[in-house]
Design a protein around this motif. Sequence first.
Motif, short mmCIF file in Angstrom:
data_model
loop_
_atom_site.label_atom_id
_atom_site.label_comp_id
_atom_site.label_asym_id
_atom_site.label_seq_id
_atom_site.Cartn_x
_atom_site.Cartn_y
_atom_site.Cartn_z
N LEU A 276 0.83 -1.20 0.00
CA LEU A 276 0.00 0.00 0.00
C LEU A 276 0.87 1.26 0.00
N THR A 277 1.96 1.23 0.73
CA THR A 277 2.88 2.37 0.76
C THR A 277 3.47 2.62 -0.63
N VAL A 278 3.82 1.56 -1.33
CA VAL A 278 4.36 1.71 -2.69
C VAL A 278 3.32 2.37 -3.59
N PHE A 279 2.08 1.88 -3.53
CA PHE A 279 1.02 2.44 -4.37
C PHE A 279 0.79 3.92 -4.05
N ARG A 280 0.71 4.25 -2.78
CA ARG A 280 0.46 5.64 -2.39
C ARG A 280 1.66 6.54 -2.71
N PHE A 281 2.85 6.03 -2.49
CA PHE A 281 4.05 6.81 -2.76
C PHE A 281 4.15 7.15 -4.24
N LEU A 282 3.91 6.16 -5.09
CA LEU A 282 3.97 6.42 -6.53
C LEU A 282 2.87 7.38 -6.98
N ALA A 283 1.68 7.22 -6.45
CA ALA A 283 0.59 8.12 -6.81
C ALA A 283 0.93 9.55 -6.41
N ARG A 284 1.46 9.72 -5.24
CA ARG A 284 1.82 11.06 -4.77
C ARG A 284 2.98 11.63 -5.59
N THR A 285 3.97 10.82 -5.86
CA THR A 285 5.11 11.27 -6.65
C THR A 285 4.66 11.70 -8.05
N ARG A 286 3.78 10.94 -8.63
CA ARG A 286 3.28 11.26 -9.98
C ARG A 286 2.56 12.61 -10.00
N GLN A 287 1.89 12.97 -8.92
CA GLN A 287 1.19 14.26 -8.84
C GLN A 287 2.15 15.43 -8.98
N TYR A 288 3.38 15.25 -8.52
CA TYR A 288 4.34 16.34 -8.51
C TYR A 288 5.30 16.31 -9.70
N GLY B 184 5.91 -2.98 -10.30
CA GLY B 184 5.28 -2.92 -11.63
C GLY B 184 3.78 -2.72 -11.55
N SER B 185 3.14 -3.41 -10.62
CA SER B 185 1.70 -3.23 -10.43
C SER B 185 1.36 -1.81 -10.02
N ALA B 186 2.17 -1.27 -9.12
CA ALA B 186 1.94 0.10 -8.64
C ALA B 186 2.20 1.13 -9.74
N VAL B 187 3.24 0.92 -10.52
CA VAL B 187 3.53 1.84 -11.63
C VAL B 187 2.38 1.86 -12.62
N GLN B 188 1.93 0.67 -13.01
CA GLN B 188 0.83 0.58 -13.98
C GLN B 188 -0.43 1.24 -13.43
N TRP B 189 -0.75 0.96 -12.18
CA TRP B 189 -1.94 1.55 -11.57
C TRP B 189 -1.81 3.07 -11.47
N SER B 190 -0.63 3.56 -11.08
CA SER B 190 -0.47 5.00 -10.90
C SER B 190 -0.60 5.77 -12.21
N ARG B 191 -0.34 5.11 -13.31
CA ARG B 191 -0.49 5.76 -14.62
C ARG B 191 -1.94 5.83 -15.06
N SER B 192 -2.76 4.93 -14.51
CA SER B 192 -4.15 4.88 -14.93
C SER B 192 -4.98 4.15 -13.88
N PRO B 193 -5.34 4.83 -12.79
CA PRO B 193 -6.04 4.17 -11.67
C PRO B 193 -7.40 3.55 -12.02
N GLN B 194 -8.11 4.06 -12.98
CA GLN B 194 -9.38 3.50 -13.47
C GLN B 194 -10.34 3.09 -12.36
N ASN B 195 -10.60 4.01 -11.47
CA ASN B 195 -11.60 3.81 -10.42
C ASN B 195 -11.28 2.68 -9.45
N ARG B 196 -10.05 2.26 -9.35
CA ARG B 196 -9.65 1.26 -8.36
C ARG B 196 -8.77 1.96 -7.35
N THR B 197 -9.10 1.82 -6.11
CA THR B 197 -8.33 2.49 -5.07
C THR B 197 -7.00 1.78 -4.82
N ALA B 198 -6.11 2.50 -4.20
CA ALA B 198 -4.83 1.90 -3.82
C ALA B 198 -5.06 0.72 -2.88
N GLU B 199 -6.04 0.86 -2.00
CA GLU B 199 -6.34 -0.21 -1.04
C GLU B 199 -6.82 -1.48 -1.76
#
Length: 193
Positions: free
Chosen positions: A93-105, A159-174
């Motif tokens: 979960l930390t990886v998913f959130r970290f990548l999502a936050r990093t991508r925002q900036y 890899g899963s987190a990178v792919q998700w962070s590029r296109s979350p498609q209504n799926r939460t990090a959780e």
Amino acid sequence: MPVNPNDPRVKRTRRLLLQSFMELVEQRKNIYSISVQDIADRATVNRATFYAHFEDKYAFLECWMREKFQRKLEETLPHASLTDMNSLRTVILTVFRFLARTRQYMVPANVEFEPLFEIAMQKELYRLLFEWLKDRSDASVPRTTVETTALVMSWGILGSAVQWSRSPQNRTAEEMAGEVLAVAAAGLAPVMA
């Protein structure tokens, strides 16, 4: 002559260089435009000092991202180590959130550094997973199997987190962390005691 990373002076200088870089990033937002000279000037050291600590700007950036990721793991993970499947879920979960936050900036000019940052994160994930699996695996499991499992798991999680962070498609990090944990648990079975 290589620097001793355990020398307090080396630690202070590295910390000063990293802090100076963070200040420059906050001002400019564009990592690409920040030169080694900019970092050295801000840290009030010369370029030779920078190069005594880092091979080049890319090695510096990898160190910077790895340290940022380590700090985030330390914030979210008790004792900064894995202990069980719950702590593995926290790491995922930390990886998913970290990548999502990093991508925002990230600004478009910084996109070229994404692979470098991802590799830095993968190395830290590998280290964390390997230490955990080494301690938890049965003595009959060869070290190479433990290493390979940590390698595959670290790249799979990242890899899963990178792919998700590029296109979350209504799926939460959780939700994603739960799914990745299920796959990871199955992948860990051969080495877990």
